[in-house]
Design an enzyme around this catalytic site. Structure first.
Site, PDB file in Angstrom:
ATOM      1  N   ASP A  16       0.861  -1.185   0.000  1.00  0.00           N
ATOM      2  CA  ASP A  16       0.000   0.000   0.000  1.00  0.00           C
ATOM      3  C   ASP A  16       0.897   1.234   0.000  1.00  0.00           C
ATOM      4  OD1 ASP A  16      -1.650   2.144   0.636  1.00  0.00           O
ATOM      5  OD2 ASP A  16      -2.602   1.143   2.347  1.00  0.00           O
ATOM      6  N   ILE A  17       0.868   2.000  -1.079  1.00  0.00           N
ATOM      7  CA  ILE A  17       1.754   3.166  -1.212  1.00  0.00           C
ATOM      8  C   ILE A  17       1.530   4.198  -0.112  1.00  0.00           C
ATOM      9  CG2 ILE A  17       0.308   4.517  -2.786  1.00  0.00           C
ATOM     10  CD1 ILE A  17       2.978   5.113  -4.345  1.00  0.00           C
ATOM     11  N   ASN A  30      -6.145  12.495 -11.394  1.00  0.00           N
ATOM     12  CA  ASN A  30      -6.883  12.869 -12.598  1.00  0.00           C
ATOM     13  C   ASN A  30      -6.638  14.356 -12.839  1.00  0.00           C
ATOM     14  OD1 ASN A  30      -8.905  14.415 -11.104  1.00  0.00           O
ATOM     15  ND2 ASN A  30      -9.764  12.443 -10.503  1.00  0.00           N
ATOM     16  N   GLY A  38      -9.302   4.376  -6.973  1.00  0.00           N
ATOM     17  CA  GLY A  38      -7.992   3.740  -6.983  1.00  0.00           C
ATOM     18  C   GLY A  38      -6.998   4.387  -6.037  1.00  0.00           C
ATOM     19  N   ASP A  40      -5.532   7.223  -6.260  1.00  0.00           N
ATOM     20  CA  ASP A  40      -5.846   8.635  -6.046  1.00  0.00           C
ATOM     21  C   ASP A  40      -6.756   8.790  -4.826  1.00  0.00           C
ATOM     22  OD1 ASP A  40      -6.039  11.387  -6.483  1.00  0.00           O
ATOM     23  OD2 ASP A  40      -7.396  11.209  -8.195  1.00  0.00           O
ATOM     24  N   SER A 127      -1.682   4.747 -14.440  1.00  0.00           N
ATOM     25  CA  SER A 127      -2.577   4.531 -15.595  1.00  0.00           C
ATOM     26  C   SER A 127      -3.051   3.098 -15.790  1.00  0.00           C
ATOM     27  CB  SER A 127      -1.956   5.041 -16.906  1.00  0.00           C
ATOM     28  OG  SER A 127      -2.065   6.441 -16.985  1.00  0.00           O
ATOM     29  N   THR A 128      -2.699   2.165 -14.887  1.00  0.00           N
ATOM     30  CA  THR A 128      -3.056   0.759 -15.117  1.00  0.00           C
ATOM     31  C   THR A 128      -4.414   0.365 -14.543  1.00  0.00           C
ATOM     32  OG1 THR A 128      -1.894   0.010 -13.129  1.00  0.00           O
ATOM     33  CG2 THR A 128      -0.637   0.052 -15.194  1.00  0.00           C
TER      34      THR A 128
END
Length: 176
Positions: A16-17, A30, A38, A40, A127-128
């Site tokens: 988990d970042i 975005n 996600g 973000d 972007s994934t």
């Protein structure tokens, strides 16, 4: 997995970042910078209102953040002191310069980190998710761009690729 390139440690981890113990984490934002789904949404939830407030100030000053560009805020309640928000491309079968735009995300983020004196940074898989960039192609761009950057600039001491899921982790271990 961990390896050394010049004097920079590059790590590929699954996790988990928002829990990364680095000076700066990267948000796959975005264009509105106002949070979303996600990674973000996870970063905005974990970091609290301060990140959103700063994003609103940035947006009021410059407008939306264009694809491939990057802006910086504090980390709010996160362990990381900073968050660099970058906007990845939406996948369109590779027909809309997606590779170049994704590469710009990593390059512009790293340049901003160097400018701010940041020594450690963690990237998500930009972007994934909802943007649909194929995970293997995105990993290839991420690794290639970061390696090219580090070969020319040794300012950042530690770079993490934090893969939320096992599939991305395995792809990164295979080199993209």
């Amino acid at each position: 997995m961990k390896f050394l390139l010049n004097s920079t440690v590059i790590e590929i981890i699954q996790g988990d970042i928002t829990q990364s113990e680095v000076a700066c984490i990267v948000n796959a934002a975005n264009t509105s910078l106002l949070g979303g789904g996600g990674v973000d949404g996870a970063i905005h939830r974990a970091g609290g209102k301060q990140i959103l407030d700063e994003c609103i100030r940035i947006r009021n000053a410059q407008g939306n953040c264009p694809t491939g560009e990057a802006v910086i805020t504090t980390g709010g309640k996160l362990k990381a002191k900073y968050v660099i928000h970058t906007v990845g491309p939406v996948w369109n079968d590779g027909k809309n310069n997606e590779r170049e735009k994704l590469s710009n995300c990593y390059r512009n983020t790293l340049n901003l980190a160097v400018e701010k004196g940041i020594k450690s940074i963690a990237f998500p898989n930009i972007s994934t998710g909802i943007y649909g960039y194929p995970k293997d192609k995105a990993a290839e761009v991420a690794l290639k761009t970061v390696v090219e950057f580090v070969e020319k600039n040794e300012t950042i001491e530690r770079i993490q690729f934090v893969c939320f899921d096992r599939e991305n982790y395995d792809i990164y271990l295979g080199g993209g």
